[in-house]
Scaffold this motif. Structure first.
Motif, mmCIF file in Angstrom:
data_model
loop_
_atom_site.group_PDB
_atom_site.id
_atom_site.type_symbol
_atom_site.label_atom_id
_atom_site.label_comp_id
_atom_site.label_asym_id
_atom_site.label_seq_id
_atom_site.Cartn_x
_atom_site.Cartn_y
_atom_site.Cartn_z
ATOM 1 N N SER A 98 3.672 6.607 -4.605
ATOM 2 C CA SER A 98 2.980 7.732 -3.988
ATOM 3 C C SER A 98 2.794 7.409 -2.506
ATOM 4 O O SER A 98 2.993 6.265 -2.081
ATOM 5 C CB SER A 98 1.612 7.933 -4.653
ATOM 6 N N ASP A 99 2.422 8.396 -1.730
ATOM 7 C CA ASP A 99 2.194 8.155 -0.301
ATOM 8 C C ASP A 99 1.106 7.111 -0.093
ATOM 9 O O ASP A 99 1.202 6.260 0.798
ATOM 10 C CB ASP A 99 1.824 9.459 0.408
ATOM 11 N N LYS B 35 2.499 3.677 -0.968
ATOM 12 C CA LYS B 35 3.431 3.250 0.079
ATOM 13 C C LYS B 35 2.663 2.760 1.307
ATOM 14 O O LYS B 35 3.015 1.739 1.903
ATOM 15 C CB LYS B 35 4.369 4.392 0.465
#
Length: 85
Positions: A46-47, A50
């Motif tokens: 997921s953002d 990350k």
């Protein structure tokens, strides 16, 4: 026969001791960084994950450059944990 047994025991101890001397040393941060980078190539994150992994990698890399391998490894291991490694 006893001399052979004693010689074999001494040889086994001589071979084992150098490995034991380095057992508490951290893994070279460059090796852990390579594992992290390899894992990142195939990871689906997921953002938020990350961003966490990227931040930990950056912190670890800075510590690695300062030869603080144990601290760098801790950051890299935390990133690897997020990656499920």
């Amino acid at each position: 026969m006893f001399q052979r047994l004693l010689l074999a025991a001494a040889l086994a101890a001589a071979l084992a001791l150098p490995g034991l001397a380095h057992a508490d040393e951290p893994e070279a941060c460059e090796q852990v960084l390579k594992r992290l980078d390899d894992a990142l190539k195939t990871a689906t994150l997921s953002d938020e994950q990350k961003a966490q992994v990227t931040g930990l990698r950056k912190q670890g890399l800075e510590k690695c450059k300062l030869e603080k391998d144990a601290e760098a490894d801790a950051d890299f291991q935390a990133a690897l944990k997020i990656l499920g490694q």
